[in-house]
Design an enzyme around this catalytic site. Structure first.
Site, PDB file in Angstrom:
ATOM      1  N   HIS A 183     -60.763 -18.186  63.503  1.00 22.94           N
ATOM      2  CA  HIS A 183     -61.235 -17.979  64.877  1.00 22.94           C
ATOM      3  C   HIS A 183     -61.157 -19.279  65.687  1.00 22.94           C
ATOM      4  O   HIS A 183     -61.633 -20.313  65.222  1.00 22.94           O
ATOM      5  CB  HIS A 183     -62.684 -17.465  64.830  1.00 22.94           C
ATOM      6  CG  HIS A 183     -63.342 -17.328  66.165  1.00 22.94           C
ATOM      7  ND1 HIS A 183     -64.680 -17.584  66.369  1.00 22.94           N
ATOM      8  CD2 HIS A 183     -62.838 -16.950  67.372  1.00 22.94           C
ATOM      9  CE1 HIS A 183     -64.987 -17.369  67.640  1.00 22.94           C
ATOM     10  NE2 HIS A 183     -63.890 -16.984  68.279  1.00 22.94           N
TER      11      HIS A 183
HETATM   12 CA    CA Z   1     -57.043 -17.204  65.587  1.00 21.29          CA
END
Ligand code: CA
Ligand code: ZLV
Ligand code: ZN
Length: 397
Positions: A183
């Site tokens: 992320h």
């Molecule tokens: Ca990513």
């Protein structure tokens, strides 16, 4: 000249300072800056340097890094060495160093390393601002976890945030797209209170058998930035959580559908894409089953929208495949097609030989090289796209 048409195709610039290669995080650390040496050797072996402008950017200065980072943090970073480091110092821990995992070690030349990769991203952003290039590439950057005063997940300075801040001087809306398997939390956090940057990250999300969340543990579909309705950044982050083992066709469909919808709705005047190669099959830290061309399809898709594009690296822990992917994506940018048989006379050719499948070629079959079972059912992905589309309605536009 007068009367001449602008030549077809894109002008591409390649921003690379070779001194970045000589830094080491430590022998057991998965981040290997020499994967950039391999990348450069492939790019040169295929002759891609004749299709673009090469730049050797200077390192960023302390003051340039202070546009985003806290000065106390930068002072610490610029002074700490393996010799003077005090691992029990509270400052050391609060800046993200030490701890159990030691993801962010102090190594020789650390300050040099961070200022080199950051300088390259800033130089690339300048080239887009000056309209010197349509696409500017920095494979040494993409360190998306760094916060303004905390190092995290192998990232000390957030070159992406710095580059976006430069682009914001002349762009009303910048779209950030992140296909690293992790992320892009640092970039998302940095711009959470503005509607002038939209962040879109695709990543592995979930709890492992051992009970630990996949790093950094954030980025579920319902995380869309601030919830306060008076916050301008509300609705300007989109996270696409994906499970182990996603394959080429599934990822391409997800990426094309969602990214297309975001670009059409947000209508960015510039795009920054983090192309982390740890989303490939067979990556030492990744969980996906993507082939090089499926990864490159994402770059091709973004390129096809014709916006000024800053393309940067990121993760990638199986160096030979990182080099293959970023070489392929460089060729996508310049619009060249490469033959899979590797050119003769590549320095470090050994790195690309002796593999079970794929020895001596650019496009080996990486699908299931680590045999991550595909836990993404068509139903789950359909639901994910529906929720993503629903989330997009929260962005006022
Ligand atoms: Ca990513
Ligand atoms: O690719 O692996 O999982 C951008 C990027 O996105 C963790 N860190 C931390 C939190 C508790 N754990 C430690 C678990 C270690 C597992 C073994 C390693 C072996 C040596 C050194 C580091 C790791 C490691 N660390 C693997 N995954 C992590 C993550 C950080 C991932 C950063 C991804 C960076 C460049
Ligand atoms: Zn990563």
């Amino acid at each position: 000249e007068y009367g001449m048409e602008k030549p077809k195709g894109y002008s591409v610039s390649f921003h690379y300072n070779p001194h970045v290669e000589y830094h080491h995080f430590g022998s057991s650390h998965p981040m290997k800056p020499w994967r950039l040496t391999l990348t450069k050797q492939l790019v040169l072996a295929y002759g891609l340097e004749y299709c673009m402008e090469l730049y050797e950017p200077r390192p960023a200065t302390f003051d340039e890094l202070a546009i985003f980072h806290d000065r106390e943090y930068l002072s610490f970073l610029s002074n700490v060495t393996p010799q003077n480091a005090k691992p029990d110092d509270p400052a050391y821990l609060s800046f993200g160093f030490g701890g159990e995992s030691n993801d962010c070690p102090v190594f020789d030349g650390l300050w040099n390393y961070v200022s080199i990769y950051s300088g390259a991203s800033m130089n690339a952003a300048w080239n887009l601002l000056n309209k010197q290039s349509d696409i500017a590439i920095n494979w040494s950057g993409g360190l998306h976890h760094a916060k303004k005063n905390v190092a995290s997940g192998f990232c000390y300075i957030n070159d992406i945030v710095l580059a976006i801040q430069l682009l914001l001087t002349q762009n009303q809306r910048v779209l950030y797209i992140d296909i690293d398997v992790h992320h892009g939390d640092g970039v998302e956090a940095a711009f959470e209170s503005t509607d002038r940057v939209f962040t879109l990250s695709y990543h592995k999300f979930g709890i492992d058998r051992n009970g630990y969340p996949f790093f950094p543990g954030t980025g579920n579909i319902n995380e869309m930035g601030p919830t306060d309705p008076t916050n301008r950044g509300k609705g300007h982050s989109l996270n696409i959580p994906i499970d182990d083992g996603i394959d080429d066709d599934q990822y391409k469909w997800l990426f094309k559908t969602i990214t297309g919808a975001v670009i059409n709705k947000y209508n960015p005047t510039a795009i920054v894409m983090q192309s982390g190669a740890d989303s490939l099959g067979g990556d030492r830290l990744g969980r996906f089953n993507l082939n090089i061309k499926a990864h490159g399809f994402c770059v091709e898709t973004v390129k096809s929208y014709g916006r000024p594009l800053l393309l940067i690296g990121g993760g990638g822990y199986t160096p030979r495949n990182v080099a293959r992917t970023w070489c392929h994506e460089t060729s996508v940018c310049v619009g060249a097609e490469l033959h899979s048989k590797l050119p003769a006379h590549i320095p470090y050719i050994q790195a690309f030989q002796g593999e079970e499948n794929g020895g001596g070629i650019l496009y080996p079959d990486l699908h299931n090289t680590k045999r991550h079972e595909n836990l993404n059912t068509p139903q789950k992905l359909q639901k994910l796209v529906e929720q993503a589309m629903e989330n997009l309605r929260y962005m006022e536009g």
